[in-house]
Design a protein around this motif. Sequence first.
Motif, PDB file in Angstrom:
ATOM      1  N   UNK A 145      -2.111   3.794  19.784  1.00  0.00           N
ATOM      2  CA  UNK A 145      -2.866   2.587  19.420  1.00  0.00           C
ATOM      3  C   UNK A 145      -3.867   2.879  18.309  1.00  0.00           C
ATOM      4  N   UNK A 146      -4.564   4.008  18.410  1.00  0.00           N
ATOM      5  CA  UNK A 146      -5.529   4.374  17.372  1.00  0.00           C
ATOM      6  C   UNK A 146      -4.828   4.656  16.048  1.00  0.00           C
ATOM      7  N   UNK A 147      -3.654   5.254  16.135  1.00  0.00           N
ATOM      8  CA  UNK A 147      -2.884   5.572  14.933  1.00  0.00           C
ATOM      9  C   UNK A 147      -2.506   4.315  14.153  1.00  0.00           C
ATOM     10  N   UNK A 148      -1.913   3.330  14.830  1.00  0.00           N
ATOM     11  CA  UNK A 148      -1.477   2.134  14.099  1.00  0.00           C
ATOM     12  C   UNK A 148      -2.670   1.306  13.631  1.00  0.00           C
ATOM     13  N   UNK A 149      -3.743   1.259  14.416  1.00  0.00           N
ATOM     14  CA  UNK A 149      -4.937   0.526  13.978  1.00  0.00           C
ATOM     15  C   UNK A 149      -5.554   1.185  12.754  1.00  0.00           C
ATOM     16  N   UNK A 150      -5.614   2.506  12.760  1.00  0.00           N
ATOM     17  CA  UNK A 150      -6.167   3.214  11.592  1.00  0.00           C
ATOM     18  C   UNK A 150      -5.339   2.946  10.345  1.00  0.00           C
ATOM     19  N   UNK A 151      -4.015   3.082  10.474  1.00  0.00           N
ATOM     20  CA  UNK A 151      -3.167   2.892   9.297  1.00  0.00           C
ATOM     21  C   UNK A 151      -3.212   1.461   8.774  1.00  0.00           C
ATOM     22  N   UNK A 152      -3.156   0.479   9.676  1.00  0.00           N
ATOM     23  CA  UNK A 152      -3.214  -0.910   9.227  1.00  0.00           C
ATOM     24  C   UNK A 152      -4.523  -1.184   8.493  1.00  0.00           C
ATOM     25  N   UNK A 153      -5.623  -0.675   9.036  1.00  0.00           N
ATOM     26  CA  UNK A 153      -6.913  -0.863   8.383  1.00  0.00           C
ATOM     27  C   UNK A 153      -6.987  -0.171   7.035  1.00  0.00           C
ATOM     28  N   UNK A 154      -6.462   1.056   6.959  1.00  0.00           N
ATOM     29  CA  UNK A 154      -6.468   1.786   5.686  1.00  0.00           C
ATOM     30  C   UNK A 154      -5.623   1.081   4.631  1.00  0.00           C
ATOM     31  N   UNK A 155      -4.472   0.551   5.044  1.00  0.00           N
ATOM     32  CA  UNK A 155      -3.619  -0.180   4.104  1.00  0.00           C
ATOM     33  C   UNK A 155      -4.344  -1.426   3.577  1.00  0.00           C
TER      34      UNK A 155
ATOM     35  N   UNK B 169       0.855  -1.183   0.000  1.00  0.00           N
ATOM     36  CA  UNK B 169       0.000   0.000   0.000  1.00  0.00           C
ATOM     37  C   UNK B 169       0.893   1.236   0.000  1.00  0.00           C
ATOM     38  N   UNK B 170       0.393   2.315  -0.570  1.00  0.00           N
ATOM     39  CA  UNK B 170       1.154   3.560  -0.612  1.00  0.00           C
ATOM     40  C   UNK B 170       0.261   4.679  -0.089  1.00  0.00           C
ATOM     41  N   UNK B 171       0.344   4.917   1.222  1.00  0.00           N
ATOM     42  CA  UNK B 171      -0.546   5.874   1.868  1.00  0.00           C
ATOM     43  C   UNK B 171       0.248   6.912   2.647  1.00  0.00           C
ATOM     44  N   UNK B 172      -0.395   8.029   2.928  1.00  0.00           N
ATOM     45  CA  UNK B 172       0.161   9.016   3.846  1.00  0.00           C
ATOM     46  C   UNK B 172       0.124   8.416   5.248  1.00  0.00           C
ATOM     47  N   UNK B 173       1.281   8.341   5.897  1.00  0.00           N
ATOM     48  CA  UNK B 173       1.354   7.694   7.200  1.00  0.00           C
ATOM     49  C   UNK B 173       1.503   8.683   8.346  1.00  0.00           C
TER      50      UNK B 173
ATOM     51  N   UNK C 286       7.221   2.360  24.610  1.00  0.00           N
ATOM     52  CA  UNK C 286       6.255   1.392  24.082  1.00  0.00           C
ATOM     53  C   UNK C 286       6.370   1.291  22.555  1.00  0.00           C
ATOM     54  N   UNK C 287       6.179   0.067  22.072  1.00  0.00           N
ATOM     55  CA  UNK C 287       6.068  -0.176  20.633  1.00  0.00           C
ATOM     56  C   UNK C 287       4.676  -0.728  20.374  1.00  0.00           C
ATOM     57  N   UNK C 288       3.976  -0.102  19.434  1.00  0.00           N
ATOM     58  CA  UNK C 288       2.625  -0.501  19.054  1.00  0.00           C
ATOM     59  C   UNK C 288       2.661  -1.071  17.642  1.00  0.00           C
ATOM     60  N   UNK C 289       2.200  -2.302  17.487  1.00  0.00           N
ATOM     61  CA  UNK C 289       2.056  -2.876  16.150  1.00  0.00           C
ATOM     62  C   UNK C 289       0.622  -3.360  15.973  1.00  0.00           C
ATOM     63  N   UNK C 290      -0.028  -2.814  14.968  1.00  0.00           N
ATOM     64  CA  UNK C 290      -1.384  -3.235  14.623  1.00  0.00           C
ATOM     65  C   UNK C 290      -1.339  -4.160  13.421  1.00  0.00           C
ATOM     66  N   UNK C 291      -2.213  -5.151  13.433  1.00  0.00           N
ATOM     67  CA  UNK C 291      -2.339  -6.109  12.337  1.00  0.00           C
ATOM     68  C   UNK C 291      -3.776  -6.061  11.841  1.00  0.00           C
ATOM     69  N   UNK C 292      -3.943  -6.029  10.527  1.00  0.00           N
ATOM     70  CA  UNK C 292      -5.279  -6.042   9.921  1.00  0.00           C
ATOM     71  C   UNK C 292      -5.337  -7.143   8.872  1.00  0.00           C
ATOM     72  N   UNK C 293      -6.414  -7.911   8.882  1.00  0.00           N
ATOM     73  CA  UNK C 293      -6.685  -8.911   7.850  1.00  0.00           C
ATOM     74  C   UNK C 293      -8.012  -8.567   7.197  1.00  0.00           C
ATOM     75  N   UNK C 294      -7.993  -8.421   5.889  1.00  0.00           N
ATOM     76  CA  UNK C 294      -9.194  -8.092   5.133  1.00  0.00           C
ATOM     77  C   UNK C 294      -9.564  -9.263   4.238  1.00  0.00           C
ATOM     78  N   UNK C 295     -10.690  -9.909   4.552  1.00  0.00           N
ATOM     79  CA  UNK C 295     -11.236 -10.965   3.699  1.00  0.00           C
ATOM     80  C   UNK C 295     -11.984 -10.279   2.562  1.00  0.00           C
ATOM     81  N   UNK C 296     -11.385 -10.288   1.387  1.00  0.00           N
ATOM     82  CA  UNK C 296     -11.929  -9.539   0.258  1.00  0.00           C
ATOM     83  C   UNK C 296     -13.288 -10.097  -0.161  1.00  0.00           C
ATOM     84  N   UNK C 297     -13.405 -11.409  -0.233  1.00  0.00           N
ATOM     85  CA  UNK C 297     -14.632 -12.047  -0.710  1.00  0.00           C
ATOM     86  C   UNK C 297     -15.820 -11.682   0.173  1.00  0.00           C
ATOM     87  N   UNK C 298     -15.587 -11.672   1.510  1.00  0.00           N
ATOM     88  CA  UNK C 298     -16.676 -11.388   2.450  1.00  0.00           C
ATOM     89  C   UNK C 298     -16.713  -9.922   2.890  1.00  0.00           C
TER      90      UNK C 298
END
Length: 223
Positions: free
Chosen positions: A44-54, A31-35, A105-117
């Motif tokens: 926490x909100x920052x990394x969750x937002x970015x992971x979801x947007x990506x 993904x190529x987004x403004x980070x 602190x280090x915050x890492x957010x993970x997002x999984x997007x099921x495209x079909x559903x």
Amino acid sequence: MAQPRLILASNSPRRSQLLAWSGWAFELDPANLNEDPLPGEPPAEYVLRLAGEKARAVAVRYTGEPAVVLAADTTVADGGSILGKPADAAEARAMLRRLRGRTHQVYTAVALMDVWRALLVQDVCISHVPMRHYTDAEIEEYIQSGDPFDKAGAYAIQHPRFRPVVEFGGCFASVMGLPLCHLQRLAARLELTPPQDVPRACQSNLKYACPIWQAVLNGESVG
């Protein structure tokens, strides 16, 4: 049932390396987004937002396909301040001096997007990272290596010479950019199971006896 295509929405070699340990076959489509963080945005909100947007940004390229997009975002935070990737040597030096001898602190957010559903699931790992009292000379040598410039907080926990972290007791992989046990429990929500024994593979490759992997897979909020 055949496994869907797994798309890693990242060009990070560290995330590719970590994901490969799971045994999943995957493709790269960054993904190529403004980070930039939003004004006053908590880490926490920052990394969750970015992971979801990506994840969403890449998922639209596979509309109608049986694919799952994996995205992640990592940031370093000192108190409420987000420390991104340093723009130059002066900024890297300032970050490393700021973190020296203290726990952040280090915050890492993970997002999984099921495209079909059209289903997005997310998780976040928060790790407390104690830094050693490295010297100014060590900082300068590390900056000269070029390693700090593509890393949040200007350091890599796994760097073989600088070794900035001491007495760490959390998810080593998360500080590198992809918490594999958090990923495994998140994937289970999409009925996906990694081919490899993820905790064993992660600890073996990192040569790190993780004290929290079972707690993570049990659903506890630890990092």
